[in-house]
Write an enzyme that holds these catalytic residues in place. Structure first.
Site, PDB file in Angstrom:
ATOM      1  N   TYR A  35       0.776  -1.089   0.585  1.00  0.00           N
ATOM      2  CA  TYR A  35      -0.206   0.222  -0.213  1.00  0.00           C
ATOM      3  C   TYR A  35       0.812   1.621  -0.011  1.00  0.00           C
ATOM      4  CZ  TYR A  35      -4.506  -1.812   1.019  1.00  0.00           C
ATOM      5  OH  TYR A  35      -5.830  -2.568   1.217  1.00  0.00           O
ATOM      6  N   SER A  48       4.974  -5.075   4.638  1.00  0.00           N
ATOM      7  CA  SER A  48       5.034  -6.099   6.553  1.00  0.00           C
ATOM      8  C   SER A  48       5.379  -7.355   5.777  1.00  0.00           C
ATOM      9  CB  SER A  48       3.598  -5.952   7.289  1.00  0.00           C
ATOM     10  OG  SER A  48       3.560  -4.460   7.281  1.00  0.00           O
ATOM     11  N   GLU A  52      -7.936  -4.743   7.879  1.00  0.00           N
ATOM     12  CA  GLU A  52      -6.913  -4.413   9.435  1.00  0.00           C
ATOM     13  C   GLU A  52      -7.628  -3.899  10.711  1.00  0.00           C
ATOM     14  OE1 GLU A  52      -4.130  -1.229   7.657  1.00  0.00           O
ATOM     15  OE2 GLU A  52      -2.821  -2.515   8.559  1.00  0.00           O
ATOM     16  N   GLU A  94      -4.046  10.061  13.935  1.00  0.00           N
ATOM     17  CA  GLU A  94      -5.017  11.504  13.203  1.00  0.00           C
ATOM     18  C   GLU A  94      -5.849  11.365  12.311  1.00  0.00           C
ATOM     19  OE1 GLU A  94      -1.899  10.788  14.075  1.00  0.00           O
ATOM     20  OE2 GLU A  94      -0.900  11.622  15.894  1.00  0.00           O
TER      21      GLU A  94
END
Lengths: 404, 357
Positions: A139, A172, A254, A387
């Site tokens: 991503y 990851s 996720e 955020e």
């Protein structure tokens, strides 16, 4: 609203199922594997499998119980949520662990079940259910972090295939993965609508990975470079331009999983009060000797319980309404915040003994708590930073708009 | 910023220029990568000593400049900014014990060597991982000192230990049989060692009276606070620069009000921290009871340093999590300094006790 007690209410059918699970676990889970699961596989890399571990993975894979609620026709367990909970309880009772995991289970599988075509589901889901294929996520890019839609990796249409060029980061487990689910640009003229969801074979020519060393000393993420990588068109999930929708859906899965971001990294050992009693000592009445610390531990314990109750309530409400609730955003922000608080408290309790990097003077648990504390700082950044989650809450849930 | 005299202004400017040119964070990275028990570059400490820094709190009679603690704090703040590793703080605190409690003979024997940078000295107080000065088990019997001190700063390279025993402070020459050191490798990659003293020669600092240990602790606390102040200040400035430069959503991050408010809040907190730390240093120069001022300095340093080092990572996002970037260094060193000479809970408790509530 379902209460915890209602979720726990037994029924005859469930009790029969419980007996079946017990028998099966007794026959298939060897006591020698108790507690040997690698909960940190996603961070520290896969464990070398012993023949016993392989047998256990295969047994769970055959049964589909590694992904208990996925449909049976694609290799899942086909269990109801109540049955899956019985399975989890019984596994916990004998200290058995789920050998089937990773991003394929947590994120990609559920998304493909929803958006993939029949051929894609038949090809990929059973392999995930059996724990045979490891997936990674392509991503983020150097200039597409929180602003993910700014991604530039380009998949050029070449008729029956795409040619992919670009760079991903924070991949990851990229160095351990067989395949990658990727967001790529198929149209440079549209920001969100130019994005597509593409499956890329990590062994294909032109794919290179470079591990990134983190402040914890571990390298769970990679930079991934695509240079003229040929990808067949069958690997496009959904339609061209639908990538943003599918990709966001995957992120909801996720976030649901990451809400335990702190808990996933929590040592399975004693809770904070016991750690504090051990390192700080107690007064004559058995209270933690440091009153200030004691009050903060009590606050943490209460916050954590409130968080777990919220997670259960959201789960129950989502089940009643169908679909993932947008309120899942608060699970990620709160779960990761609490995970970090717990890690900070753990090192504070242990004093300098809780800040060890290496050496004989530190126990494995102490070193682990330091690495988990450091790595845990990523939990409020990855998977949609706090955020960004707060933006989602403010804009989508509360309807608070930007300056017009 | 405290109002500085001309001498102090020059010292601060010199330290700032030297750290930026000769000892930037890249220098610390090299020391970190070398990963030695000593945890600093001896040539660098030698250079610092040649500039007179090792003697700032040592009387002129013993080869120091006697500039005082605010002056020393200015230098240590600058060293903190660039994470310069050196035994300057540890040696200054140990020297203070000798200045306050030593006989003329003890002062003449040790202080000139500390002032020249030839000798590294350190204050060995705590015997466990948590600060606990009320529970000292180290004892002197028949003129010989025995006990174990935990996580002694610069314990790997110290040639002289100021050791807290149950009945006071003692000087212990590190170069004698019976002194054994074992490195404790903490996340900050600086020198910490468990040091065992097995019936060693010890020379009591007999002139300090009952308050000596508190007076030395006050100095240890303000010196640690000064380092934390420099680190927090630099962490803030680095973060601010990054927010002004990193673009997402077609704008620089510093235009987002949510981030502006966080930076404004950190800015305010660091100003409070600075006032408390400078006042702590100045209180020691002024003399009298310095306990409350030192407790306040270290508490604000702990609180604000904790928040700033955490926010540095979060506001940088993923890049802040990488070893290649410097943010992790500030986080790791900050937590170690938070734990030494009293964590926030400990210091608040002492502050309340001192206030009689």
């Amino acid at each position: 609203m379902a209460s915890a007690a209602e979720l726990d209410r037994p029924s005859d059918a469930l009790e029969n199922f419980r007996a079946e699970v017990r028998d099966w676990l007794a026959a298939n889970f060897p006591a020698s594997l108790m507690g040997k699961g690698n909960a940190l596989a996603s961070v520290e890399g896969p464990t070398e499998e012993t023949p016993e571990m392989t047998a256990w993975r295969k047994a769970m894979g055959e049964k589909g119980w590694g992904v208990p609620t996925w449909p049976k026709e694609y290799g899942g367990g086909g269990l109801s949520r109540a049955e899956a909970k019985v399975l989890a309880d019984e596994m916990a009772r004998v200290d058995a662990w789920n050998p089937i995991g990773g991003m394929g289970v947590m994120m990609f599988g559920p998304t493909l079940l929803e958006y993939g075509n029949e051929a894609q589901k038949r090809e990929h889901i059973p392999a995930i259910a059996k724990g045979e294929i490891r997936w990674c996520q392509g991503y983020s890019e150097p200039n597409a972090g929180s602003d993910l839609a700014n991604l530039q990796t380009f998949a050029e249409d070449k008729g029956d295939h795409y040619v992919v060029n670009g760079q991903k980061t924070w991949t990851s487990g990229g160095q351990w993965a067989d395949k990658c689910f990727c967001l790529v640009r198929t149209d440079k003229t549209e920001k969100h609508k130019g994005i597509s969801f593409l499956l890329i074979d990590m062994t294909a020519p032109g794919v290179e990975v470079k591990p990134i060393k983190m402040i914890s000393g571990m390298s769970p993420f990679c930079e991934t470079f695509f240079t003229d990588v040929k990808v067949p068109k069958e690997n496009l999930v959904g339609e061209e331009g639908q990538g943003w929708t599918i990709g966001k859906r995957l992120l909801q899965h996720e976030r649901t999983n990451l809400s335990g971001g702190g808990s996933r990294l929590m040592p399975s050992g004693p809770g904070l009060p016991d750690v504090a009693k051990k390192y700080v000592g107690t007064d004559a009445e058995g209270r933690i000797a440091d009153a200030d610390l004691r009050a903060r531990i009590a606050k943490f314990e209460m916050d954590w319980r409130a968080f777990l109750l919220t997670a259960m309530r959201i789960q129950a409400e989502s089940k009643a309404k169908g679909g993932v609730s947008e309120v899942s955003s608060i699970l990620k922000t709160i779960g990761t915040k609490l995970g970090q608080e717990r890690a900070e408290l753990t090192i504070e309790i242990q004093g300098l003994q809780g800040l060890g990097w290496e050496g004989e003077g530190f126990s494995e648990a102490e070193i682990h708590s330091v690495r988990a504390w450091l790595f845990g700082k990523a939990t409020t950044i990855y998977g949609g930073s706090t955020e960004i989650q707060n933006n989602v809450i403010a804009k989508r849930i509360l309807g608070m708009l930007d300056h017009q | 910023m405290a109002v500085l005299n001309e001498e102090q202004t020059m010292l601060r400017d010199m330290a700032r220029e030297w750290t930026r040119n000769e000892s930037p964070v890249t220098a610390w990275r090299k020391v970190r990568d070398a990963d030695t028990a000593t945890g600093y570059d001896p040539n660098v400490y030698n250079e610092m000593a040649q500039m007179g820094w090792a003697g700032i709190v040592i009387p002129e009679a013993q080869g120091g400049s006697d500039f005082g603690w605010l002056s020393l704090g200015l230098v240590i703040e600058e060293l903190g900014r660039t994470l310069t590793a050196s035994p300057l703080s540890a040696s200054a605190v140990a020297a203070a014990a000798i200045v306050l409690g030593g006989s003329d003979a003890q002062k003449d024997a040790w202080l000139p060597r500390i002032a020249s940078g030839e000798l590294v000295a350190t204050f060995a107080l705590d015997e466990g991982p948590r600060h606990d000065p009320e529970n000292i088990k180290t004892e002197v019997s028949g003129g010989k000192l025995s006990g174990t001190k935990a996580f002694v700063a610069e314990g790997d390279s110290a040639g002289l230990f100021v050791v807290a025993a149950a009945d006071g402070l003692y000087l212990v020459d590190g170069n004698q049989a019976g002194v054994s050191r074992s490195r404790r490798h903490l996340t900050d990659f600086r020198s910490h060692a468990d040091v065992t003293f097995d019936a060693v020669e010890a020379d009591k600092l007999a002139n300090g009276g009952d308050k000596l240990i508190d007076q030395v602790l006050d100095r240890a606390r303000v010196v640690a606070s000064a380092e934390m102040l420099g680190m927090a200040q630099q962490a803030f400035e680095t973060t601010l620069d990054y927010l002004k430069q990193r673009r997402q959503f077609d704008q620089v991050l510093s235009t987002f009000q949510a981030l502006q408010h966080r930076m404004a809040s950190l800015f305010s907190d660091i100003e409070l921290m600075r006032s408390a730390v400078e006042a702590g240093l100045a209180a020691i120069d002024a003399g009298g009871d310095t306990r409350q001022a030192a407790l306040l300095a270290k508490t604000k340093a702990n609180e604000v340093g904790h928040a700033m080092s955490r926010e540095m990572i979060q506001l940088h996002g993923g890049i802040g999590m990488t070893d290649e970037y410097d943010a992790g260094f500030y986080l790791k060193r900050m937590r170690v300094l938070e734990a030494v000479w009293g964590n926030t809970a400990y210091l608040r408790d002492r502050f309340a006790r001192l206030g009689g509530y």
